[in-house]
Design a protein around this motif. Structure first.
Motif, short mmCIF file in Angstrom:
data_model
loop_
_atom_site.label_atom_id
_atom_site.label_comp_id
_atom_site.label_asym_id
_atom_site.label_seq_id
_atom_site.Cartn_x
_atom_site.Cartn_y
_atom_site.Cartn_z
N ARG A 164 -30.37 12.56 -27.38
CA ARG A 164 -29.53 11.68 -27.76
C ARG A 164 -28.31 11.96 -27.70
NH1 ARG A 164 -31.87 10.83 -32.31
NH2 ARG A 164 -30.38 11.79 -33.58
N LEU A 165 -27.81 13.29 -28.21
CA LEU A 165 -26.35 13.76 -28.41
C LEU A 165 -25.97 14.29 -26.82
CD1 LEU A 165 -27.14 14.10 -31.34
CD2 LEU A 165 -25.48 15.92 -31.49
N ALA A 166 -26.97 14.70 -25.98
CA ALA A 166 -26.68 15.07 -24.50
C ALA A 166 -26.12 13.71 -23.87
CB ALA A 166 -27.73 15.88 -24.21
N GLU A 167 -26.63 12.73 -24.09
CA GLU A 167 -26.62 11.47 -23.44
C GLU A 167 -25.16 11.07 -23.48
OE1 GLU A 167 -28.60 7.17 -22.93
OE2 GLU A 167 -29.16 8.38 -24.70
N VAL A 168 -24.57 11.42 -24.62
CA VAL A 168 -23.20 10.97 -24.95
C VAL A 168 -22.45 11.69 -24.00
CG1 VAL A 168 -21.50 10.76 -26.69
CG2 VAL A 168 -23.98 10.14 -27.26
N SER A 169 -22.59 12.98 -23.70
CA SER A 169 -21.72 13.67 -22.71
C SER A 169 -22.32 13.97 -21.41
CB SER A 169 -21.55 15.12 -23.43
OG SER A 169 -21.30 14.95 -24.97
N PRO A 170 -22.22 12.86 -20.41
CA PRO A 170 -22.87 12.74 -19.13
C PRO A 170 -22.34 14.03 -18.30
CG PRO A 170 -21.57 10.95 -19.36
CD PRO A 170 -21.56 11.63 -20.80
N GLY A 171 -21.09 14.38 -18.53
CA GLY A 171 -20.37 15.19 -17.71
C GLY A 171 -19.85 14.53 -16.26
N VAL A 172 -20.57 13.62 -15.74
CA VAL A 172 -19.90 12.95 -14.59
C VAL A 172 -20.15 11.49 -14.97
CG1 VAL A 172 -20.71 14.80 -13.10
CG2 VAL A 172 -22.31 12.98 -13.52
N ILE A 173 -19.45 10.55 -13.81
CA ILE A 173 -19.42 9.46 -13.79
C ILE A 173 -20.42 8.72 -12.72
CG2 ILE A 173 -17.89 7.24 -13.72
CD1 ILE A 173 -15.69 8.80 -14.44
N PRO A 174 -21.40 7.93 -13.13
CA PRO A 174 -22.41 7.24 -12.06
C PRO A 174 -21.64 6.55 -10.93
CG PRO A 174 -22.56 6.26 -14.24
CD PRO A 174 -21.73 7.65 -14.39
N ASP A 175 -22.23 6.40 -10.08
CA ASP A 175 -21.69 5.64 -9.07
C ASP A 175 -21.44 4.16 -9.32
OD1 ASP A 175 -21.47 7.74 -7.26
OD2 ASP A 175 -23.29 7.40 -6.42
N THR A 176 -22.51 3.65 -10.20
CA THR A 176 -22.41 2.29 -10.45
C THR A 176 -21.32 1.86 -11.50
OG1 THR A 176 -23.77 2.80 -12.44
CG2 THR A 176 -25.05 2.15 -10.45
N ALA A 177 -20.59 2.93 -11.99
CA ALA A 177 -19.65 2.59 -12.79
C ALA A 177 -18.09 2.32 -12.00
CB ALA A 177 -19.08 3.64 -14.07
N VAL A 178 -17.34 1.52 -12.64
CA VAL A 178 -16.15 1.00 -11.97
C VAL A 178 -14.91 1.97 -12.68
CG1 VAL A 178 -14.41 -0.68 -11.60
CG2 VAL A 178 -16.81 -1.14 -11.67
N VAL A 179 -14.24 2.85 -11.99
CA VAL A 179 -13.40 3.47 -12.45
C VAL A 179 -11.95 2.80 -12.83
CG1 VAL A 179 -11.56 5.31 -11.67
CG2 VAL A 179 -13.93 5.58 -10.87
N GLN A 180 -11.47 3.07 -14.04
CA GLN A 180 -10.50 2.04 -14.25
C GLN A 180 -9.15 2.86 -14.14
OE1 GLN A 180 -11.45 -0.61 -16.18
NE2 GLN A 180 -13.23 0.05 -15.39
N PRO A 181 -8.06 1.92 -13.99
CA PRO A 181 -6.52 2.24 -13.55
C PRO A 181 -6.15 3.19 -14.67
CG PRO A 181 -6.77 -0.19 -13.58
CD PRO A 181 -8.11 0.56 -14.30
N ALA A 182 -5.35 4.24 -13.98
CA ALA A 182 -5.02 5.45 -14.89
C ALA A 182 -4.05 4.73 -16.01
CB ALA A 182 -4.12 6.31 -13.88
N GLN A 183 -4.20 5.66 -17.21
CA GLN A 183 -3.54 5.36 -18.37
C GLN A 183 -2.81 6.60 -18.91
OE1 GLN A 183 -6.96 3.88 -20.64
NE2 GLN A 183 -7.52 3.24 -18.66
N PRO A 184 -1.85 6.84 -18.18
CA PRO A 184 -1.21 8.31 -18.36
C PRO A 184 -0.60 8.48 -19.86
CG PRO A 184 0.15 7.05 -16.90
CD PRO A 184 -1.07 6.28 -17.27
N GLU A 185 -0.27 7.22 -20.57
CA GLU A 185 0.60 7.47 -21.64
C GLU A 185 -0.38 7.59 -22.78
OE1 GLU A 185 -0.72 3.13 -21.12
OE2 GLU A 185 0.33 4.65 -19.86
N GLY A 186 -1.71 7.29 -22.71
CA GLY A 186 -2.47 7.16 -23.82
C GLY A 186 -2.97 8.46 -24.35
#
Length: 638
Positions: A482-504
């Motif tokens: 359960r804890l390992a699922e929270v830290s996947p390491g990589v982003i799956p192809d099905t996810a949409v990459v969001q615009p960069a938020q450099p100031e946060g």
């Protein structure tokens, strides 16, 4: 009394006994139905079962509050159940004893009324009124309290008081005070009434003084040494202090606050409802209200929900004085002309019937709910969990009250409403998180911290998953996946990459969402039954506080939903996020009806527990969608 034929008196006594048996039988039936169908979520049944189990096994420390029994209440009357605990299941035994105690009050009230009024017909009115009173069957069908066992003793003591038999009254009041410490307040009132009724002031005042000394001696001297860190005093009087001494000093030094508290609208209505339930007859013999004054004052200044409710157990110790006062008032009217006597009797009957119809606990009452005595799927799951947990009596178990009542005969039981050591098994209601979304403060209630701590424990494994319930058990490494699922390491192809938020300080790296019909077959009625599932991928640029929430705003179809979400549902609190670590945060919430997914506008933003944006001045992030909704390619019919 001598003018009434003997057979009439016997007939009246037989009717009163029959009414008492009827009340006891109804209370036994309803309480056991609630118990065995797990429809009874009253916390106190399991609580007192564990008290008696501890008495029988030499463990006087109560695990729920982590306190000695003497810090809870003074209740040696419960020792009567210790021998029974070795041969009978305790919870149903207590419910039956509770019902029998209530049933015994009825013939005793008839006896008192017969003595006072001299008329068998009038004497039956208080007995019938007690059976139908809103509090009576609520007490008998829902819960157990040691104070309820004192009720027949108190009414018998009032019979002795009226007859002027001081020694008998003293013995009965002494026995009643073994049920709970606050029974002494009723005993003090009885002493004052005896002083006024029979002219033997020194006896009555001596009794009243001794009762008050006992009450204050326990609450000021004995109890403070054993008080729990977070017990009933803190729950009832949070603004006045943590001990009885603190509360007394505060109220004495702040008399205006005391007056303001007593004259709040709800307390005035509470007092009026109590009097109306007996047609205000105690006002005709107001001295009997001295037996009501002490418990009423405690209920009136209490801040605990339900303490001023006519149907709660907090009204129990008011009933003997209230009904004896009503009986004395009825007796006074019996001495007047016939039309006044008849008017008083009719008013009494009307008040009893009306209050029972409004607040009673029978099918003739507005508040009756037959579902409270039936087992549905949810209760069936809990019963199954209970059978599994009974096979492991050595386990430390945290569970909701409805289940705790069935498994309380063990050394370690915990309630999610109180802080406690790490358990071996936890029963979780997963609906809680849906309710919490409307108020950020709910996430920090003890019950929610219990769920979060369970999910964050790497040794707590999910054993049974039967919505709305889940059963977690302690198993070394059982929660690592359960804890390992929270830290996947990589982003799956099905996810949409969001615009960069450099100031946060923390960045939403990617997101994935889909819609599903909730709790009904696909029907095309998306606006009513659609759930939005979100997979949010966060990355912290620096260490974060440990108690952050996510404010999610979903807009669609001219509707807006605002929800407060706990990051990772508590599996990984934000304070454990490592710098640069990718965190998968899976959330679900109701869609306001947007169709398809790209017609919804969703923003997310971190916030503090008081709802303020974090970091201060930060702006919400608009999630970019790919438009896939996970539903059949069909638009709703206009």
């Amino acid at each position: 009394m001598n003018s009434i034929p003997l057979f009439v008196d016997r007939r009246g006594a037989a009717i009163a006994v029959g009414l008492g048996l009827l009340l006891a039988g109804a209370a036994i039936t309803l309480s056991l139905l609630r118990f065995y169908t797990l429809s009874n979520d009253n916390f106190d049944i399991g609580f007192y079962v564990r008290v008696i189990w501890g008495m029988a096994h030499g463990d006087r420390m109560h695990p729920i509050l982590c306190a000695h029994e003497l810090g809870l209440h003074f209740m040696p009357i419960l020792w009567l159940f210790v021998p029974l605990s070795y041969v009978l299941p305790l919870a149903p035994t207590l419910l039956v004893a509770n019902a029998l105690a209530l049933g015994a009050c009825v013939p005793l009230l008839y006896r008192l009324a017969r003595q006072m009024t001299g008329r068998a017909s009038l004497a039956l009115l208080p007995a019938v009124a007690f059976v139908l009173h809103p509090s009576t069957l609520q007490l008998g069908s829902r819960e157990f309290h040691p104070g309820n066992l004192a009720l027949p003793l108190l009414i018998a003591a009032f019979c002795a008081l009226h007859a002027g038999r001081f020694r008998r009254m003293l013995l009965l009041l002494g026995a009643a005070c073994l049920a709970r410490e606050d029974v002494a307040l009723v005993a003090a009132g009885a002493g004052a009434i005896f002083a006024m009724e029979h002219g033997q002031r020194w006896k009555g005042l001596l009794l009243a003084g001794a009762a008050m000394i006992w009450f204050l001696g326990y609450t000021l001297v004995i109890q403070p040494h054993f008080l729990p860190a977070n017990g009933s005093l803190q729950a009832h009087f949070p603004h006045f202090g943590g001990t009885t001494a603190d509360i007394a000093v505060y109220l004495i030094t702040h008399p205006i606050v005391l007056v303001q508290t007593l004259f709040q609208k709800e307390d005035i209505l509470y007092g009026a409802a109590l009097l109306c339930s007996v047609a205000a007859l105690p006002l005709l013999r107001a001295r009997w209200l001295l037996a009501v004054a002490g418990p009423f004052l405690i209920n009136a200044i209490s801040a605990f929900p339900g303490s001023s409710d006519l149907r709660s157990h907090y009204v129990a110790l008011l009933l003997p004085g209230l009904f004896c006062g009503a009986t004395a008032g009825l007796a006074r009217m019996a001495q007047t002309v016939a039309w006044k006597r008849t008017t008083a009797a009719v008013a009494f009957v009307f008040a009893v019937v009306a209050m029972h119809a409004l607040y009673g606990a029978t099918p003739a009452s507005r508040s009756w709910n037959a579902a409270s005595f039936a087992m549905d799927r949810e209760e069936g799951i809990l019963r199954w969990y209970g059978e599994l947990l009974k096979e492991q009596p050595e386990w430390r178990v945290s569970a909701p009250a409805a289940l705790l009542n069935h498994i309380a005969e063990r050394r370690s039981i915990y309630s999610p409403a109180f802080a406690h050591p790490a358990p071996d098994a936890v029963v979780v209601d997963i609906r809680q998180q849906q309710w919490n979304g409307i108020d950020p403060q709910r996430w920090f209630a003890p019950m929610e911290r219990e769920i979060a701590a369970t999910l964050a424990d790497p040794d707590m494994a999910l054993w049974k998953d039967n919505p709305p319930w889940r059963l977690y058990i302690r198993k070394k490494g059982g929660g690592k996946a359960r804890l390992a699922e929270v830290s996947p390491g990589v982003i799956p192809d099905t996810a949409v990459v969001q615009p960069a938020q450099p100031e946060g300080i923390v960045e939403l790296v990617a997101a994935e969402g889909h819609l599903k019909p909730a709790r009904e077959p696909f029907s095309g009625r998306y606006a009513q039954r659609i759930t939005l599932f979100l997979d949010l991928y966060w990355r912290a640029r620096q260490p974060l506080p440990d108690d952050l929430l996510i404010k999610a705003v979903v807009e669609g179809s001219n509707k807006t939903h605002v929800r407060w979400l706990l990051p990772t549902s508590g599996v990984r609190p934000t304070g454990t996020w490592q710098k640069g670590e990718l965190i998968l945060d899976r959330q679900r919430m109701t869609s306001p009806g947007g169709w398809p997914l790209d017609a919804l506008r969703v923003t997310v933003q971190f916030a503090t527990r008081d709802g303020a944006s974090w970091p201060p001045g930060s702006r919400p992030v608009v999630i970019r969608w790919h438009g896939h909704d996970g539903l059949p390619d069909k638009r709703p019919t206009p």
